[in-house]
Write an enzyme that holds these catalytic residues in place. Structure first.
Site, PDB file in Angstrom:
ATOM      1  N   ASP A 176       0.829  -1.206   0.000  1.00  0.00           N
ATOM      2  CA  ASP A 176       0.000   0.000   0.000  1.00  0.00           C
ATOM      3  C   ASP A 176       0.870   1.265   0.000  1.00  0.00           C
ATOM      4  O   ASP A 176       2.095   1.200  -0.117  1.00  0.00           O
ATOM      5  CB  ASP A 176      -0.948  -0.042   1.210  1.00  0.00           C
ATOM      6  N   ASP A 231      -9.796   3.393  -3.713  1.00  0.00           N
ATOM      7  CA  ASP A 231     -10.497   2.190  -3.248  1.00  0.00           C
ATOM      8  C   ASP A 231     -11.905   2.088  -3.820  1.00  0.00           C
ATOM      9  O   ASP A 231     -12.622   3.086  -3.941  1.00  0.00           O
ATOM     10  CB  ASP A 231     -10.617   2.212  -1.729  1.00  0.00           C
TER      11      ASP A 231
END
Length: 673
Positions: A176, A231
């Protein structure tokens, strides 16, 4: 994988901090040069991820809740085997954030949470491997991961962490982008590539920097897949916005290097099964990684039926590795075609709108050679037909028809493809007869014989054919048109109701084909005379990027009623609509209204964030729009002439940069009738 808005708030705080802060924090900036702008090798050439990875990730269904633990992970692995998902191609069982303790041990090593994973990660990996599957893990290319608990990230610990992962038997790493201390993205992600390589273990490497630095332009020799967007959330607007950002990136994808539009939401409950089939179909035609995001221990059979559709999976996993490209997209009617290794084309007819749409293309338009006829395989019906070259369907609202078309010499062994359709607007005022016209059109090279058609509605409705519902034969390109009188009983509440159009026919060889088209009729009330606030009127349909459309408050992103007073540029409005891009709200105006007015802009509640654009449509024609608006701009007046329109649609797009923080207001929106 974090909720987009929480994560981007955090990342923008740290973004731009000089890399020197990393050294000040006691961490060493690795001395690894950024990759060249044009890498010598287009891929890692390590034989990994030659088709898009398939598997599971827990984040979308559990986030950081206690239910994410060893028992869940083992249960998913067991279900992969028991439900046939392993045989369908799913192999990675991936852990997301919250698997570790917030602090490293005295030797700087990562420590699995002993409550969640009492036997450690290696034991879980061993169990997953015993099922013939693979294990994935998560960390961030920063000092901490994205969760507010502050779990340790790998920045400055790349080689140590990579070796731990390898020692545990990890097969996949999701890396991430939170708390990155402003260090160059290429540097951070390349360092972990080299650290993974140094372990000697084959580990699929998933770059999750949200598309911020256009990884598709530089990461083909860094990772095996890279996120292209923020996302995903479990709603139609989020899925649609991500789809539109990922589609143009087709040239960058291929074996060993994939565009990743984020994980699947199929089965999490925020969309209909029709919408989930679209989600799965479009991810497959885009050659996207297929990572299940729902808790399969609680999944319905309908969810398994979507996830286990091997014909759709074969489109995603085709070894040629081409991502589908857009053939056309007019009016929300999308045609996306994917070249397949055997020379066929997978073709998605995707309807982003809230009403059924006729979507059509041709075999030559999608890249097939000229031929007398073609075989068309419907991948959700699991049926084969012949077509003279037209690829068409009436696609339900938010639906996708996915077919595989080939220049096949055996086309004549299949019955002709027939399209069902409905002309006229399926809007019904209770107690009044509405006239609709059904069409049955032969798309095949062979005739459809002994054709009959029927239309049914809810119990208590009157549905009568007012013209001929049968014909002896339909040659290529010809249609049976049947008029219908449809009446909803007096007192029927406004809302959506199901209609079903059915047809039956035979091929010249005697094969009987029965087909059905699910449709929606809306019972509507005539708009009130005079000027009304749109925040107080019922709408036909409403879609939103995050949370529901709010009446007379801003968009709060989650539950209904969690918004605030509509505020643009410090000006507070008591009436209007609070939405979040991508958004569309439709109203029935019954050809009785003249004008829509509103003050439009980005709501103050997201600070300096958010870019949007507003559009007003009347019966499918854009009649007013703004340019891109930002939070720094005051409210803009927007007026549209909607005279004679039956349906008015208010649209908010993302301004071209994704839907992060795109809170938009139709302040003081009014309809004059």
């Amino acid at each position: 994988m974090r909720h987009l808005h929480t994560r981007t708030t955090r990342r923008r705080v740290v973004g731009g901090i000089a890399a020197g802060l990393l050294a000040a924090a006691g961490l060493t900036v690795p001395a690894v040069a950024a990759p060249a702008a044009e890498p010598a090798s287009p891929t890692l050439a390590d034989g990994l991820a030659l088709t898009p990875p398939m598997g599971f990730n827990n984040w979308n269904s559990t986030h950081c809740r206690a239910e994410f633990n060893e028992s869940m992970v083992k249960g998913i692995a067991e279900l992969f085997v028991e439900k046939g998902l392993k045989d369908a191609g799913y192999q990675y069982v991936n852990l997301d954030d919250c698997w570790a303790l917030p602090s490293r041990d005295a030797d700087g090593k990562l420590v699995p949470d002993p409550v969640r994973f009492p036997n450690g990660i290696k034991a879980v990996a061993d169990y997953v491997h015993s099922k013939g599957l693979k294990l994935g893990i998560y960390t961030s290319a920063g000092t901490k991961t994205c969760n507010s608990a502050g779990f340790p990230g790998a920045l400055g610990h790349e080689y140590s962490d990579a070796q731990q992962f390898a020692d545990w038997g990890v097969d996949y790493l999701k890396y991430d982008n939170c708390n990155n201390q402003g260090v160059d993205a290429k540097l951070r992600y390349t360092t972990m590539r080299d650290a993974l390589k140094a372990t000697g273990r084959p580990i699929v490497y998933s770059i999750c920097e949200w598309g911020q630095n256009n990884p598709w332009e530089w990461a083909a020799d860094v990772g095996h897949l890279w996120r292209t967007t923020g996302d995903i959330s479990d709603n139609w607007g989020s899925m649609l916005g991500i789809l539109k950002k990922n589609l143009p990136l087709a040239p960058y994808a291929g074996p060993g290097h994939w565009n990743d539009p984020d994980m699947l939401e199929v089965g999490n409950g925020g969309m209909t099964d029709t919408e989930y089939r679209s989600h799965f179909s479009m991810w497959s035609v885009m050659a996207a990684p297929l990572l299940i995001g729902s808790d399969l221990r609680k999944a319905s059979q309908a969810t398994f039926d979507i996830l286990d559709n091997k014909e759709v999976i074969a489109v995603d996993q085709d070894p040629l590795g081409k991502q589908g490209t857009v053939v056309s997209s007019e009016g929300g009617r999308w045609v996306v075609a994917k070249e397949m290794k055997d020379g066929s084309r997978a073709v998605a007819l995707f309807n982003e709108t809230g009403t059924a749409q006729h979507i059509s293309t041709t075999a030559t338009a999608v890249g097939l050679p000229e031929a007398r006829a073609y075989t068309l395989r419907d991948l959700w019906q699991h049926r084969s037909y012949n077509t003279a070259g037209t690829i068409a369907a009436t696609v339900p609202a938010h639906g996708t028809v996915l077919v595989r078309v080939s220049a096949d010499r055996k086309w004549a062994t299949h019955p002709p493809a027939v399209e069902l359709g409905l002309d006229g607007s399926p809007l019904v005022e209770a107690g009044k007869a509405a006239t609709l016209t059904s069409t049955v059109t032969d798309l095949g090279r062979t005739p459809a014989e002994h054709v009959s058609v029927g239309l049914t509605g809810p119990d208590g409705w009157t549905v009568k054919a007012t013209s001929r519902p049968t014909t002896k034969a339909l040659p290529t390109g010809r249609s049976l048109r049947t008029s219908w009188s449809v009446t909803a009983p007096e007192g029927t509440p406004t809302g959506s109701y199901d209609l079903t159009l059915r047809a039956s026919y035979r091929s010249p060889t005697g094969t009987r084909v029965d087909s059905a088209l699910p449709l929606t009729a809306s019972v509507v009330a005539p708009p009130p005379s005079g000027t009304s606030g749109l925040g107080d009127l019922p709408w036909l349909s409403a879609t939103n990027g995050y949370g529901p459309v709010e009446r007379n408050t801003s968009n709060g992103e989650s539950a209904a009623g969690d918004g605030h007073p509509i505020t643009i540029g410090g000006v507070v409005y008591t009436k209007g609509l609070g939405v979040h891009a991508e958004s569309a709200v439709e109203y029935y105006t019954g050809k009785a209204c003249e004008k829509v007015t509103a003050d439009v802009g980005v709501d103050d509640e997201k600070g300096a964030k958010g870019t949007v654009a507003f559009e007003i449509w009347a019966d499918g024609i854009k009649v007013a729009s703004t340019g891109v608006l930002t939070n720094a701009m005051p409210a803009q007046p927007l007026t549209a002439d909607v005279t004679g329109a039956q349906v008015v649609r208010l649209v908010v797009t993302d301004g071209g940069d994704g839907i992060d923080s795109d809170h938009a207001d139709w302040a003081d929106a009014q309809l004059s009738c």
